[in-house]
Scaffold this active site. Structure first.
Site, PDB file in Angstrom:
ATOM      1  N   GLY A  16       0.848  -1.204   0.000  1.00 54.39           N
ATOM      2  CA  GLY A  16       0.000   0.000   0.000  1.00 54.39           C
ATOM      3  C   GLY A  16       0.873   1.240   0.000  1.00 54.39           C
ATOM      4  N   GLY A 115       5.618  -4.860   5.995  1.00 58.29           N
ATOM      5  CA  GLY A 115       5.991  -6.216   6.407  1.00 58.29           C
ATOM      6  C   GLY A 115       6.097  -7.190   5.239  1.00 58.29           C
ATOM      7  N   THR A 117       6.714  -6.559   2.129  1.00 57.43           N
ATOM      8  CA  THR A 117       7.873  -6.222   1.284  1.00 57.43           C
ATOM      9  C   THR A 117       9.167  -6.739   1.910  1.00 57.43           C
ATOM     10  OG1 THR A 117       6.710  -4.266   0.531  1.00 57.43           O
ATOM     11  CG2 THR A 117       9.090  -4.294   0.177  1.00 57.43           C
ATOM     12  N   ASP A 140       0.689   1.754   8.958  1.00 56.37           N
ATOM     13  CA  ASP A 140       0.274   0.892  10.076  1.00 56.37           C
ATOM     14  C   ASP A 140       1.287   0.870  11.227  1.00 56.37           C
ATOM     15  OD1 ASP A 140      -1.795   0.252   8.384  1.00 56.37           O
ATOM     16  OD2 ASP A 140      -0.905  -1.619   7.693  1.00 56.37           O
ATOM     17  N   MET A 182      -7.692   2.863   9.812  1.00 52.54           N
ATOM     18  CA  MET A 182      -6.910   1.750   9.232  1.00 52.54           C
ATOM     19  C   MET A 182      -5.864   1.226  10.210  1.00 52.54           C
ATOM     20  SD  MET A 182      -6.137   2.496   5.234  1.00 52.54           S
ATOM     21  CE  MET A 182      -7.318   2.075   3.969  1.00 52.54           C
ATOM     22  N   GLU A 235      -9.538  -0.953  12.277  1.00 53.32           N
ATOM     23  CA  GLU A 235     -10.250  -1.841  11.342  1.00 53.32           C
ATOM     24  C   GLU A 235     -10.084  -3.325  11.662  1.00 53.32           C
ATOM     25  OE1 GLU A 235      -8.702  -1.580   7.340  1.00 53.32           O
ATOM     26  OE2 GLU A 235      -6.636  -1.633   8.018  1.00 53.32           O
ATOM     27  N   VAL A 303      -8.324   7.932   2.678  1.00 55.20           N
ATOM     28  CA  VAL A 303      -7.981   9.342   2.949  1.00 55.20           C
ATOM     29  C   VAL A 303      -6.721   9.391   3.807  1.00 55.20           C
ATOM     30  CG1 VAL A 303      -8.749  11.366   4.274  1.00 55.20           C
ATOM     31  CG2 VAL A 303     -10.326  10.221   2.728  1.00 55.20           C
TER      32      VAL A 303
HETATM   33  O1  F6P Z   1      -1.080  -1.520   5.018  1.00 54.15           O
HETATM   34  C1  F6P Z   1      -1.611  -0.269   4.778  1.00 54.15           C
HETATM   35  C2  F6P Z   1      -3.098  -0.339   4.652  1.00 54.15           C
HETATM   36  O2  F6P Z   1      -3.584   0.962   4.400  1.00 54.15           O
HETATM   37  C3  F6P Z   1      -3.828  -0.966   5.842  1.00 54.15           C
HETATM   38  O3  F6P Z   1      -3.985  -0.067   6.907  1.00 54.15           O
HETATM   39  C4  F6P Z   1      -5.120  -1.384   5.185  1.00 54.15           C
HETATM   40  O4  F6P Z   1      -5.682  -2.491   5.876  1.00 54.15           O
HETATM   41  C5  F6P Z   1      -4.686  -1.800   3.804  1.00 54.15           C
HETATM   42  O5  F6P Z   1      -3.468  -1.153   3.574  1.00 54.15           O
HETATM   43  C6  F6P Z   1      -5.656  -1.445   2.715  1.00 54.15           C
HETATM   44  O6  F6P Z   1      -5.147  -1.952   1.524  1.00 54.15           O
HETATM   45  P1  F6P Z   1      -5.698  -1.671   0.058  1.00 54.15           P
HETATM   46  O7  F6P Z   1      -5.292  -0.283  -0.317  1.00 54.15           O
HETATM   47  O8  F6P Z   1      -5.032  -2.695  -0.779  1.00 54.15           O
HETATM   48  O9  F6P Z   1      -7.166  -1.798   0.147  1.00 54.15           O
END
Ligand code: F6P
Length: 378
Positions: A16, A115, A117, A140, A182, A235, A303
């Site tokens: 991400g 993690g 990566t 995260d 998140m 989440e 966001v």
């Molecule tokens: O790892 C970063 C993160 O934003 C997490 O907080 C979230 O669960 C996930 O990625 C969302 O991933 P994607 O953008 O693939 O939906």
């Protein structure tokens, strides 16, 4: 120009995206080229671009003006070299990735990511025999071995600001607002933003919660004259019942917890919910039922990952990027450059790969939250 054992590097961003990625790319590229005369090949879209050999030669002009920009100029993906969807199948593309590294005469591949990566980069080193170096990136903050990750500070700031804004509208309408934050399976973001934003309840994946306890806390607030409340929910939070079901599912006894929640496990065996109803909606619905107070839901979603990095993330990213160039010049490979205090420290990738940094139950942030009267769900 200073002496360098490394002549050419590859660089990619994976997983991400987050604010600070461009600042880190800039740090690596500027220091590698400007200080050590190292050539830099960028791969687009993470490990997929590496496998497909989609490259760009990075020069100073490519990274000029990107310090403050969100996202990543290289693009990203969640693809893994050893399990890559190709033509409807999942294929092991490790050899193709390694071949492309060799084709460009790359001495070391620099991978910026979380993690997953760290794990994928280590895989390329261990199974593919190439040298790698990684930087810890994610909103995260769950990468093991580093005090913090870049992206976290900005995301925490955005979530705290959102909680601030929710306060005024919750106060006017005498409502409970449940705000989903998140963090994947760790609660750093919800805890940090929850404390900074003054949330009345903070729910984390590390502490399975009791909804009855939460409702009781909200009711006590109402009785003391406080007619609104903010509930910050990570989440990945699970109720005590869901956590128990997840444990059972882990041992293969049971697959589902309830019709609207399916418990799955990631590659490390950690439970996560396949959400059919967003966590915050589920909690808001139940809280409204238990307290009789009107509840609303806000899910901050992506966001939190967009836009310009905070000054602290720009700083951390620049520190990590330039420390990476220094390590490359010395020929110190197969480490993750971690943040330790005010400095950077290389940690063997072997120690980092496959681990996760969760919020420890004795963490000072948790004690602080409780001492200012925040309910943590138990
Ligand atoms: O790892 C970063 C993160 O934003 C997490 O907080 C979230 O669960 C996930 O990625 C969302 O991933 P994607 O953008 O693939 O939906």
């Amino acid at each position: 120009m200073k002496k360098s054992k490394t002549k050419c590097i590859g660089i990619l961003t994976s997983g991400g995206d987050c604010p600070g990625l461009n600042a880190a790319i800039r740090g690596v590229v500027k220091a590698a080229i400007g200080t050590y005369g190292i050539k830099v090949v960028g791969f687009y879209d993470g490990f997929r671009g590496l496998v497909e050999n989609r490259t760009v030669t990075l020069e100073d002009r490519n990274v000029s003006g990107i310090l403050t920009q969100g996202g990543t100029i290289l693009g990203t993906s969640r693809d893994k070299p050893n399990k890559m969807p190709m033509g409807g199948k999942r294929m092991d593309m490790t050899n193709a990735a390694v071949e492309n590294v060799r084709k460009h005469h790359i001495d070391c591949l620099v991978c910026l990511g979380g993690g997953g990566t760290q794990k994928n980069a280590f895989h390329l080193h261990k199974e593919g025999g190439i040298d790698v170096l990684t930087l810890p990136k994610t909103i995260d903050n769950d990468v093991w071995g580093t005090d913090t990750t870049f992206g976290f500070d900005t995301a925490m700031w955005i979530a705290a600001e959102a909680i601030d804004r929710l306060h005024t509208t919750a106060t006017s309408h005498h409502r409970i607002i449940v705000c989903e934050i998140m963090g994947h399976n760790s609660g750093w973001l919800a805890l940090g933003a929850g404390i900074a934003g003054g949330a009345d309840v903070i729910l984390l994946p590390e502490i399975p919660f009791s909804l009855e306890r939460v409702a009781e806390h909200l009711e006590q607030r109402r009785l003391s004259g406080k007619r609104f409340s903010i509930v910050a929910v990570s989440e990945g939070s699970l109720s005590q019942e869901e956590a128990a079901a997840a444990e059972q599912a882990k041992s293969g006894k049971k697959k589902k917890h309830s019709p609207d929640v399916v418990i799955e496990h990631d590659e490390d065996g950690n439970p996560y919910r396949l959400v059919q109803e967003p966590k915050a909606s589920q909690i808001a619905r139940q809280i409204q039922h238990l307290t009789g107070t009107e509840a609303r839901v806000t899910s901050l979603g992506h966001v939190q990952r967009g836009g310009s990095p905070s000054p602290r993330d720009r700083l951390i990213s620049s520190l990590l990027g330039t420390a990476a160039a220094e390590a490359l010049a010395k020929g110190n490979y197969n480490n993750m450059i971690a943040i330790r205090g005010d400095s950077c420290k290389p940690i063997p990738l072997e120690e980092v790969a496959g681990k996760k940094k969760m919020v420890p139950l004795d963490h000072p942030w948790l004690a602080t939250a409780q001492m200012v009267g925040t309910c943590i769900g138990v």
